[in-house]
Design an enzyme around this catalytic site. Structure first.
Site, mmCIF file in Angstrom:
data_model
loop_
_atom_site.group_PDB
_atom_site.id
_atom_site.type_symbol
_atom_site.label_atom_id
_atom_site.label_comp_id
_atom_site.label_asym_id
_atom_site.label_seq_id
_atom_site.Cartn_x
_atom_site.Cartn_y
_atom_site.Cartn_z
ATOM 1 N N HIS A 32 -67.255 3.526 77.269
ATOM 2 C CA HIS A 32 -67.512 4.635 76.842
ATOM 3 C C HIS A 32 -66.691 5.550 76.763
ATOM 4 O O HIS A 32 -66.552 6.612 76.018
ATOM 5 C CB HIS A 32 -68.822 5.168 78.021
ATOM 6 C CG HIS A 32 -69.948 4.824 77.844
ATOM 7 N ND1 HIS A 32 -70.620 4.053 78.711
ATOM 8 C CD2 HIS A 32 -71.078 5.027 76.967
ATOM 9 C CE1 HIS A 32 -72.043 3.416 78.359
ATOM 10 N NE2 HIS A 32 -72.167 3.989 77.271
ATOM 11 N N CYS B 165 -77.044 1.169 66.445
ATOM 12 C CA CYS B 165 -76.024 2.619 66.737
ATOM 13 C C CYS B 165 -75.037 2.096 67.748
ATOM 14 O O CYS B 165 -74.202 3.015 68.300
ATOM 15 C CB CYS B 165 -76.816 3.744 67.260
ATOM 16 S SG CYS B 165 -77.751 3.361 68.913
ATOM 17 N N ARG C 193 -80.897 11.449 71.569
ATOM 18 C CA ARG C 193 -81.154 10.342 72.718
ATOM 19 C C ARG C 193 -81.253 11.272 73.879
ATOM 20 O O ARG C 193 -80.482 12.061 74.403
ATOM 21 C CB ARG C 193 -80.025 9.538 72.811
ATOM 22 C CG ARG C 193 -80.559 8.299 73.816
ATOM 23 C CD ARG C 193 -79.776 7.189 73.792
ATOM 24 N NE ARG C 193 -78.246 7.197 74.374
ATOM 25 C CZ ARG C 193 -77.338 6.524 74.517
ATOM 26 N NH1 ARG C 193 -77.582 5.556 73.833
ATOM 27 N NH2 ARG C 193 -76.205 6.757 74.760
ATOM 28 N N ARG D 124 -75.406 11.564 71.674
ATOM 29 C CA ARG D 124 -75.411 11.004 73.066
ATOM 30 C C ARG D 124 -75.531 12.247 73.776
ATOM 31 O O ARG D 124 -74.305 13.041 74.204
ATOM 32 C CB ARG D 124 -74.120 10.188 73.480
ATOM 33 C CG ARG D 124 -74.293 8.847 73.036
ATOM 34 C CD ARG D 124 -73.055 8.301 73.259
ATOM 35 N NE ARG D 124 -73.091 6.457 72.934
ATOM 36 C CZ ARG D 124 -72.516 6.001 72.087
ATOM 37 N NH1 ARG D 124 -71.782 6.618 71.281
ATOM 38 N NH2 ARG D 124 -72.800 4.643 71.950
#
Ligand code: PEP
Ligand code: MG
Length: 771
Positions: free
Chosen positions: A424, A730, A563, A527
């Site tokens: 991440h 994605c 999301r 996100r």
């Protein structure tokens, strides 16, 4: 004066098997540079239990020709036999021999390690005789202290730090290796935790190293009065950076890898200004010390209310244990700066030694807070520190929370000694266009060194000359011009009628603006959790709605897939207060966490719907495993919608609902989701880690992080066969020029990636179409 000689060991035991087994243990931990001779047992072959004076004497006579000798003995009469054997030797030879009172096995091992490190006979003897210290300290019964010669870290020392990855912490084998490579400095190199005042162990003492009890995840620092030689740093990195149980000799050397393209040149600086670097060498005790610390703490606590990280730090400042520690340190006569640093370091170290990796990472919060208060205390203004200069960050392992907080204006690039390309942290840097190189283990990469780097290829030049610098720069300009001249409209179309849409992954308004600039078809993945990394306080519905709206607006005329918060694993959200887990990647993540925190879920859904008023938004559910989770979520969504309607709050509707395909079970039983979902988005990052059972953030397992693995593609094809709704990808694979053709060949027609990946992907797809 006689030349110093090496030290050999003689093992005198009643039992030959016992002595030989002890020697095997020594051989496992040392090279064969230290002679270890066995004089054990009685009878012709030593097969009878007992000791034999003649055998001992002849072994000693042989050894003293070339070495000084330390003799380890097991039980009572072994000492008697050895003393008698000594009586058979000349006085000269006798002076080269020491009888050691240490316990047989521990003493022999400690002596061998010290001898191997090149220490002289009396130091070897001392080392052997304190061989029980580690065990005694651990069992709590030790009266044995180092009697006033304890060494503590002081600000004049140089240090080099390593993160301990071995689950067993600093155990016998790596400790022995440290003694082997660093012990030769004969007491001039020490090892300990980070921080002023930390207790240090001499690098030539195995028992002292073990007594430090350094655990996995802790930082181990090597201290010295002068810079460590490059070979030594390299050797230490090889020991401490190695995974447990691996044969370091055969370990593949890692090469730096570029994971976020871009050119950068500048001076390397550590991610955070170290408490250590700020602390004055000399500081007098101050009767107003406590009041000064309180004033500095209050000043820090007042800054920027509402900001996530700072709000969390305010809570830390009120911790009663911190206050008690400060008072205790001041009572010992320390000045306020030293007392503050000692107290905050003690708490940071405590955090760093916890089992839970998420909590362990919070140690950085304590240190960050420590530096902020210390600056106040010392009157060092933030803008006067080197932190404010544009620089390339050098990190040991970039955490997502640190990546999220980086200032893209000042951070020219990031060089990571560990790191993984689908982490991440990498995603965050990619989104912000900050060049990023991982697995950069060259020991010459140190704070203060000037480097030029290419985040695409992973190349780095340390202290480049003008020519090397110019080469890097021209390559960079070329890439930028390519990207600017594309004039892309979101969809690639081919003459036979096929097409591929390119969508953008974003987490901020700036990235949404970048998505517009590169011509993205829409926002394929927003996100939401990246908005709240490191936030300890529950974000209000209002705050969420506002921030999301800001991100949606630059792409207001396009569809945006939002999301729901994907909390858990390496994206912990302190405000969700999830339980600590043995296996967070397999734990309460994504939708599982949301369904367990219904109050937050409702405010989150309300905020997203409000932010989507008048826009085309879609909801994407993370970490879905079973259809029941989607059904449950739809029920919550219906309740929230009814509430908004009855309260007359404007919001976006209808809102299609899709799921992330990242848990293998979802893809392999995709037919069960058919009537439940409006679309599916494949998260290749998690899918690959779960299919291959390889942690996506573990730098040692990067070869198992390839989304092209046949098992991943098999799961993807099963999904495509089973669902009759749009399927996009994605994960990072969708933006990887080397992978996109495989995805398109498998049937994917919608790719969503960071805006800075568009140019490379368009080139790759064009090349694939016209080879
Ligand atoms: C993925 O897992 O591929 C994905 C897109 O989600 P994240 O990387 O945020 O886990
Ligand atoms: Mg994921």
């Amino acid at each position: 004066m006689a030349e110093p000689r090496g030290v050999a060991l003689l093992l005198v035991s009643h039992s030959r098997p016992l002595a030989e087994a002890t020697r095997s243990l020594i051989w496992q931990m040392t090279t064969d540079a230290v002679p270890v001779v066995v004089a054990a047992g009685a009878g012709d072959e030593g097969e009878i239990l007992g000791t034999d004076t003649t055998r001992i004497a002849s072994a000693l006579q042989g050894l003293v020709v070339t070495h000084d000798v330390v003799v380890l003995m097991d039980l009572g009469s072994a000492l008697l036999s050895t003393e008698m054997a000594l009586g058979l030797l000349s006085n000269d030879d006798g002076r080269r021999i020491r009888l050691c009172s240490a316990p047989f096995v521990e003493g022999a091992v400690a002596a061998a390690l010290a001898a191997q490190a090149g220490t002289q006979i009396d130091a070897v003897l001392r080392e052997a005789e304190s061989a029980l210290r580690g065990k005694q300290d651990q069992l709590g019964g030790s009266e044995l202290t180092s009697g006033g010669d304890e060494q503590h870290a002081d600000p004049d020392m140089m240090r080099q730090c390593y993160r301990l990855h071995d689950p067993m912490g600093l155990h016998l084998r790596p400790a022995a290796e440290i003694v082997r490579v660093a012990g030769g400095a004969d007491g001039k190199v020490w090892v300990g935790r980070a921080g002023v005042g930390a207790a240090l162990a001499s690098a030539n003492s195995l028992s002292a190293l073990l007594a430090l009890e350094l655990r996995q995840g802790e930082e181990l620092c090597v201290y010295s009065r002068q810079s460590l030689a490059a070979e030594l740093t390299q050797a230490l990195a090889a020991i401490l950076g190695s995974p447990p149980g691996e044969d370091r000799g055969e370990q593949e050397a890692t090469l730096p890898r570029g994971v976020v393209p871009g050119f950068a040149c500048g001076v390397l600086a550590l991610a955070q200004q170290d408490l250590w670097d700020l602390l004055p060498a000399q500081e007098a005790a101050d009767e107003h010390g406590l009041a000064r610390i309180h004033a500095a703490m209050e000043a820090v606590a007042e800054v920027a209310p509402g900001h996530g990280i700072l709000a969390a730090q305010r809570a830390l400042l009120e911790d009663p244990r911190l206050l008690a520690l400060i008072e205790r340190e001041l009572a010992t006569g320390q000045g306020p700066a030293h007392a503050w640093v000692a107290a905050i370091e003690a708490l940071a170290r405590e955090m760093a030694s916890l089992q839970n990796p998420v909590l362990r990472a919070r140690a950085a919060d304590w240190r960050d807070l420590g530096a902020r208060v210390l600056r106040r205390l010392l009157g060092v203004e933030e803008h006067n520190t080197t932190l404010q200069e544009p620089r390339i960050l050098l990190v040991d392992e970039l955490l997502p929370s640190v990546a999220a907080a980086l200032d893209a204006e000042r951070v020219l690039g990031v060089v990571d000694r560990h790191g993984a390309q689908n982490s991440h942290a990498a995603i965050l840097l990619r989104a912000r266009g900050i060049p990023y190189i991982i697995q950069a283990t060259d020991p010459a990469l140190q704070a203060g060194v000037f480097v030029a780097l290419d985040g695409g290829s992973g190349e780095m030049v340390i202290s480049p000359d003008a020519q090397a610098l110019a080469q890097f720069q021209s390559r960079y300009r070329q890439v930028r011009e390519d990207a600017v001249t594309l004039g892309f409209t979101g969809k690639m179309e081919w003459s036979e009628g096929s097409s591929v849409e390119l969508w953008a992954n974003v987490a901020s308004a700036a990235e949404a603006a970048a998505a517009r600039k590169v011509g993205a078809f829409g926002i394929g993945l927003l996100r939401t959790e990246f908005l709240y990394l490191d936030q300890w306080q529950l974000p209000s519905e209002e705050d969420q709605a506002q921030r999301l709206r800001e991100i949606l607006l630059p792409m207001a005329d396009r569809t945006a897939v939002v999301r729901l918060l994907d909390a858990g694993a390496d994206k912990p959200m302190a405000f969700l207060v999830l339980p600590s887990e043995e296996n967070p990647a397999l734990g309460l993540r994504g939708i599982r966490a949301l369904l367990a925190r219904k109050e937050f879920l409702h405010s989150h859904l309300r905020a997203i719907l409000r932010a989507g008023e008048g826009l085309s938004i879609q909801l994407l559910l993370p970490m879905v495993t079973n259809p029941e989770e989607v059904q449950a979520l739809r029920q919550h969504l219906a309740v929230v919608r009814t509430e908004l309607l009855s309260a007359g709050v404007a919001h976006g509707w209808p809102v299609p609902v899709g799921v992330m395909a990242e848990v293998p079970a979802m893809l392999l039983a995709a037919e069960n989701f058919r009537s439940l979902v409006d679309f599916v988005s494949v998260g290749t990052n998690d899918l690959t880690q779960y299919v291959l059972a390889a942690d996506r953030g573990d730098d040692r397992l990067q070869s198992l992080g390839d989304a092209r693995h046949p098992a991943v593609l098999t799961a993807l094809r099963a999904l495509l066969r089973a669902v009759d709704r749009p399927v996009s990808v994605c994960g990072e694979a969708a933006g990887d020029p080397l992978l996109v053709s495989t995805l398109v060949a498998a049937g994917i027609r919608r790719l969503s990636m960071s805006p800075d990946r568009f140019a490379g992907v368009i080139h790759a797809l064009q090349r694939a179409a016209n080879p």
